[in-house]
Design a protein around this motif. Structure first.
Motif: not given
Length: 125
Positions: A5-13
């Protein structure tokens, strides 16, 4: 077989950082671990890999010097620290586990037989 199970992704500049985590349902101490990424219409590519005791790590040329892979076998967890992100790092990132085939195989997709569902990373410029 382990579930990942992966986590920590998101949107970043662009220029920012993210840290991905991958937690396994069982022991990973005897498994090589890798991070792969995929964008629509392209093949999944190996980004980083790490051997069982962290003796060897291996990175795709495009992330060398920006990404770091690490693992905590006691927590059945592997991490991908991503720094100085660019728009070209935008992708779905997948964690993978498999029997080791040597450090040269760390970025070879066929080396792995356990895969997570992925976590999306989006970098805006």
């Amino acid at each position: 077989q382990v579930q990942l199970i992966e986590s920590g992704g998101g949107s970043v500049q662009a220029g920012g950082s993210l840290r991905l985590s991958c937690v396994a349902s069982g022991s990973i101490s005897s498994l090589c671990m890798g991070w792969f990424r995929q964008v629509p219409g392209k093949e999944r590519e190996g980004v980083a890999g790490i051997t069982t005791t962290s003796e060897y790590t291996y990175f795709h040329d495009s992330v060398e010097g920006r990404f770091t892979i690490s693992r905590d076998n006691a927590k059945n967890t592997v991490y991908l620290q991503m720094n100085n992100l660019t728009s070209e790092d935008t992708a779905m990132y997948y964690c993978a586990a498999g029997i080791c085939g040597g450090w040269r195989a760390l970025l070879v997709r066929e080396q792995y037989d356990n895969w997570g569902q992925g976590t999306q990373v989006t970098v805006s410029s």
